[in-house]
Each structure stands twice: as C-alpha cells, then as structure tokens.
Design an enzyme around this catalytic site. Sequence first.
Site, PDB file in Angstrom:
ATOM      1  N   SER A 154      -9.194 -47.426  38.510  1.00 19.38           N
ATOM      2  CA  SER A 154     -10.189 -46.361  38.490  1.00 19.38           C
ATOM      3  C   SER A 154      -9.982 -45.303  37.424  1.00 19.38           C
ATOM      4  CB  SER A 154     -10.267 -45.694  39.872  1.00 19.38           C
ATOM      5  OG  SER A 154     -10.828 -46.586  40.806  1.00 19.38           O
ATOM      6  N   LYS A 163     -11.271 -34.757  39.570  1.00 23.65           N
ATOM      7  CA  LYS A 163     -12.029 -35.715  40.380  1.00 23.65           C
ATOM      8  C   LYS A 163     -12.182 -35.197  41.808  1.00 23.65           C
ATOM      9  CE  LYS A 163     -11.752 -40.642  41.721  1.00 23.65           C
ATOM     10  NZ  LYS A 163     -10.946 -41.874  41.541  1.00 23.65           N
ATOM     11  N   SER A 188     -13.440 -45.524  39.726  1.00 24.40           N
ATOM     12  CA  SER A 188     -14.205 -44.526  40.440  1.00 24.40           C
ATOM     13  C   SER A 188     -14.083 -43.122  39.849  1.00 24.40           C
ATOM     14  CB  SER A 188     -13.741 -44.482  41.902  1.00 24.40           C
ATOM     15  OG  SER A 188     -12.367 -44.120  41.983  1.00 24.40           O
TER      16      SER A 188
END
Length: 380
Positions: A135, A34, A111
């Site tokens: 997330s 990420k 996210s």
Amino acid sequence: MIPNDSLNAFTRHTHVALDGSGTGPLAGLSMAVKDVYDIAGHRTGNGNPVWLETHPPATVTASSVQRLLDAGARMVGKTHTDELAYSLNGENMHYGTPTNPKAPGRIPGGSSSGSAAAVSGDLVDFALGTDCGGSVRLPASYGGIYGIRTSHGLISADGIVPLAASFDTIGWFARTAQLMRRVGDVLLPPSAPWAPKTLLIAADAFASVDPAIVRALQQGIDKTRAASPRVRDIKVYSGDPAEWSALFRILQGDEIREFHSDWIDRHQPEFGPGIRERFQWTRTIDPSDVAKAKPKRELVAQLMAQVLGEDCLLCLPTAPGIAPKLKTAPEELEAFRARAFALLAVAGLARLPQIRSRSTLHQVRVSTFRFNTVRFHPKY
C-alpha cells in the site's frame, strides 16, 4: 483550512492540521498523514463513513506522527485511503479517487492513495502511509516517487488502525532520496552505516512482468549494476510465484477476518466493488489452510535470509505493469492484483523492508535502497 487540493488527496470529513515544533531536522517541511493514523481529539476515518461514525475520537496521537511533529514538520492534513485499507487501487466510492498527477487517466494505487498523490503532485514535501501488502510501494510506483515499506515491527504501529497486524508496517513517500533519508533519520532507530557488497537481480521476478516494463527499466538496472561491487542474477522464488501470492493472501485474509468481522456484522457497512467481495472471501478461508500456510511463511523468511546474507541488496520490480486505467472492470483489477502480489509478497512474507525508487517513466522501478539507515535484512 483544507490545503489547495485539486487532486482530491486530502480528506474533508476528518481534516486536521497541526503545527510542528518549529525546530529540528524537519523544520520548514510540510507533511500529510494517511487517515488510518490517530490524532488526539479527532476521529480516524479509515476510508469508510460508518467506521468514522462508530469510533470515538482518539485520545493519543500515533507516536510516529508525534515524532515527526516534534522534529519540526508541519502537518497539512489527513489523506484519503481505500476502505479499511483493503485495496491496492485507490478508488473510494464514498469519498472519490485521488488523481494520479503523473497519469491522470489511471488509478493512483492504494491504499495510501491520498498520501502518494499529495507528494507526487507537490502538495506536501512528504507523507505518511502504511504498507501491508504493497500500500506504499504500489502507489509510489504509479506516482513516480519514492516510497518505503519498513521492516515489520521496526517502527511502532501504535495509534494506527490495523489491517493484518503481522504484515502491517509504517511507510512514507517523498520526491527525493535525500528527504526519504531525513524522514528515516527521525523515525528509524539508530544503526551503523551499511553498504551492500553484492547486488542480486531477481531474474524470475523480472520474467513475470510485462516485457515493455523491463525494457523501460533497463537503463536504471544497468546503472545500478555499474555502481555495485558484485552482481549476480538469481531466482527468488522456490516455486511458482503465484504460490507466494496465495500464501500471502490466505494469511493476510485470515487476520483481516479476525479483526474486522465483528464490526462488519454489527454495523453492516456498505463497501465498494472488489472490497466487498474480499471481505466476504475472508470468511471462506479454511482454518486448515491457515495452519499449513504459517510454517510455509517461515520457510520463505528463512530462504530470504539465506539469499540476502549480511551484504546483499535485492533488485526486483514493484509492479507487473503500469497503473490500470480508471474504472477498469473489477475482474481485470483482481487479475492485476494477483500478479502484483507475487512481487509485493516477497518483502511482506519475510518481514523485510523494501523501497520503491523513483523512475522518470513514473511506471515501475527497481526496488533499491539509497541510504545507510535501512538494511534489506531481517535484523532490521
């Protein structure tokens, strides 16, 4: 080189690929990371072009990434995230929305959207995400894969852009329980084998989700019951579940305001719908509400410690419904987000780990643990 990415899971603007050590427990495996994790010599994008422009290249690679590289995994690239990781949707107006491989007409969840899409779509073997308010857990649910939020502070979060530090945790995604454990054996500290003796079914949490979801999950719940020495239905919440959701949002929002407001004031970045309004809302939080919320959080943590004891495993749904459709109206997404927080806040407020286990229906699944290196208990 950017991997073959038909899902828009990987970033182009912060692309970096790294070979692993070539030996170790993860040798031969590919991973994605990420774009909130630092990689030495490269800029961290954090889902927003102004953030990318206003921050220098990292000088040190996040220790969690380095440990996976040292264990033999090969890093394929960095993956998309919502702007500053402040969303559960996965829709980024600057860089596009990763495709949900299991439900292309629906949001991937955020996210850690790109990491979840890369794993769900078989682009990599596993991927790193972060989980503050859900997330990792929510996009894992939407993508039909495993995803874990680890106990707060159990794995060092150095080299990761914070959202709300007292809630932020490292997490990862994989398609099998076996690979989840292999990654955990590298990242988690050693612990004695542990097996739950009692399965707790969060009856009030299941009552708060769509009935169709409960029906879809029933077979999995029944199998989990059958494999457990003892089973008890319990009520998790001490009151209205919405109170826990509000408690989480106030404390998280206050930390977000404290960390990000100066940068926002200095650079005036453009945020997408929903995210823009949330950052504005954080400035309206009353300090007296924060002061009242902090001891209430500790009461939640104490309550969960009492509920779980030394030998219990808690089963609860990850999300209140299936993934919303792409381009759902912002007010509808916010309403869904509030319902989701009532479920996701349980682990966050209590600083506990939670794993979202795989469902063949790629919708939601009971949160349960499949390996001995993780306990659903404050000590871990």
